[in-house]
Design a protein around this motif. Structure first.
Motif, mmCIF file in Angstrom:
data_model
loop_
_atom_site.group_PDB
_atom_site.id
_atom_site.type_symbol
_atom_site.label_atom_id
_atom_site.label_comp_id
_atom_site.label_asym_id
_atom_site.label_seq_id
_atom_site.Cartn_x
_atom_site.Cartn_y
_atom_site.Cartn_z
ATOM 1 N N ASP A 243 -2.244 -16.333 -7.363
ATOM 2 C CA ASP A 243 -3.065 -17.359 -6.980
ATOM 3 C C ASP A 243 -3.738 -18.162 -7.580
ATOM 4 O O ASP A 243 -4.654 -18.926 -7.272
ATOM 5 C CB ASP A 243 -3.540 -16.815 -5.459
ATOM 6 N N LYS B 257 -4.209 -21.943 -7.693
ATOM 7 C CA LYS B 257 -4.649 -22.729 -6.673
ATOM 8 C C LYS B 257 -6.098 -22.864 -7.068
ATOM 9 O O LYS B 257 -6.937 -23.746 -6.412
ATOM 10 C CB LYS B 257 -4.719 -21.885 -5.175
ATOM 11 N N ARG B 258 -6.723 -22.117 -7.862
ATOM 12 C CA ARG B 258 -8.301 -22.319 -8.341
ATOM 13 C C ARG B 258 -8.509 -23.732 -9.435
ATOM 14 O O ARG B 258 -9.397 -23.870 -9.768
ATOM 15 C CB ARG B 258 -8.753 -20.946 -9.006
ATOM 16 N N ASP C 142 -7.000 -26.560 -8.484
ATOM 17 C CA ASP C 142 -6.610 -27.715 -7.578
ATOM 18 C C ASP C 142 -5.340 -28.425 -7.966
ATOM 19 O O ASP C 142 -5.190 -29.760 -8.044
ATOM 20 C CB ASP C 142 -7.836 -28.717 -7.626
ATOM 21 N N GLY C 143 -4.338 -27.788 -8.083
ATOM 22 C CA GLY C 143 -3.111 -28.119 -8.172
ATOM 23 C C GLY C 143 -2.746 -28.794 -9.415
ATOM 24 O O GLY C 143 -1.757 -29.242 -9.641
#
Length: 348
Positions: A34, A37-38, A40-41
């Protein structure tokens, strides 16, 4: 105000207790996927495109309790376990990506696009293993983008540059079928390192440079002998020792050539650089005469890295001992440099 402060402290204590009770005892590596996800895409999937000179790895400490139980003992000998999640980022958004990674508490390892070296038609391995010009041009272009390097310094999120991953198998298929894969691959590595140093010098990167360099060799050769004897690590396998044909020792030997202007064998041409001899050479017997002090840079900036899927604790310890018994006393700034055990989450 005092009541509010007490309430805040109480809330923090309750939250901490809740986290301790509910935090999984053995966080799975999959959860660390994950990381993307940190940012922002901005972390794309797949290999770097033809117009992208580098890809990027988001780096986080790897706990790995379920997967390995030796991380604590490895850290005691200076080996940090790290989880790396691969990302492709459009060149125009690299600085934004690095900013978000830094703000999220992550670091970034930059990896040069493998096609620069391994492309079967145009890669420098396919055209003779001299990667100086290829890397010099590519890395200068990366620095000119003002993303990983800006306003006189590397971005604070960028801690390591990975020149290559697993170059030996590629070299095996390109060096003519002889027993030359390891030496040919290391000639490619050292010439690429030389090109990188020239690109940094041309862009005014001040030295010493606070950016570690590494090449990920998934496995290394093991010698025989008794590992319980300290003297074993000082002798080659052919002489009854346990040094064997060690990839890190070989890399040091290839890198230790002095720059051309300091070499007497090149007289009367004191400006000779590159492969020696320059024509009709056997790649397994060739040396590379650098343009820069590669060996000095190597001793200051090299970071040992190991692939967690193939490297056991005993093998890592053996590799480090064999290497450190072979090289001279390390420079002060490299003496305590950490080593890294990589858990790679490759998205392509």
């Amino acid at each position: 105000n005092s009541h509010m402060a007490q309430a805040t402290l109480l809330s923090s204590a309750v939250l901490a207790a809740f986290c301790l009770q509910n935090w999984p005892a053995a966080p799975a590596v999959a959860n660390l996927g994950d990381l993307a996800k940190r940012v922002d895409g901005l972390c794309g999937l797949g290999p770097p495109g033809a117009d992208e000179l580098a890809s990027y790895w988001l780096v986080s400490p790897w706990h790995g309790f379920e997967e390995r139980t030796d991380l604590s003992s490895l850290r005691a000998i200076g080996v940090r376990a790290q989880f790396l999640h691969s990302c492709t980022v459009p060149p125009s958004r690299v600085q934004e990506f690095l900013d978000k990674a830094w703000m999220a508490g992550l670091t970034v390892t930059v990896e040069l696009n493998p096609r620069l070296f391994f492309d079967p038609n145009a890669g420098c391995f396919a055209t003779g293993f001299d990667c100086y010009s290829t890397t010099r041009i590519a890395y200068r272009s990366i620095l000119e983008q003002e993303s990983i390097w800006y306003d006189g310094a590397y971005h604070p999120a960028v801690k390591t540059l990975m020149l290559m991953r697993d170059p030996v198998p590629v070299a095996r298929g390109l060096c003519g079928g002889r027993d030359c894969a390891t030496h040919a691959a290391l000639l490619g590595v050292v010439s690429a390192w030389d090109g990188l140093l020239t690109a940094e010098a041309e862009m005014g990167v001040p030295r010493p440079v606070k950016l570690d360099l590494t090449v990920l060799f998934p496995s290394f050769s093991k010698g025989g002998g008794s590992s319980a004897e300290e003297a074993c690590f000082r002798a080659k396998d052919s002489h009854g020792g346990c040094a064997g044909t060690h990839i890190l020792r070989n890399l040091y030997q290839v890198a230790m050539q002095l720059p051309g202007q300091y070499r007497l064998l090149d007289q009367p041409d004191l400006t000779r650089r590159g492969f020696w001899p320059v024509v009709d050479y056997k790649i397994e017997e060739a040396i590379y005469v650098p343009h820069n002090h590669v060996i000095e840079s190597f001793l200051r900036r090299w970071m040992h890295s190991f692939d967690s899927t193939v490297s056991t604790e005993a093998e890592i310890l053996t590799a480090i001992r064999q290497y450190e018994e072979f090289v001279p006393a390390p420079l002060p700034e490299s003496r305590d440099k950490y080593k890294a055990l990589f858990q790679l989450n490759l998205t392509w």
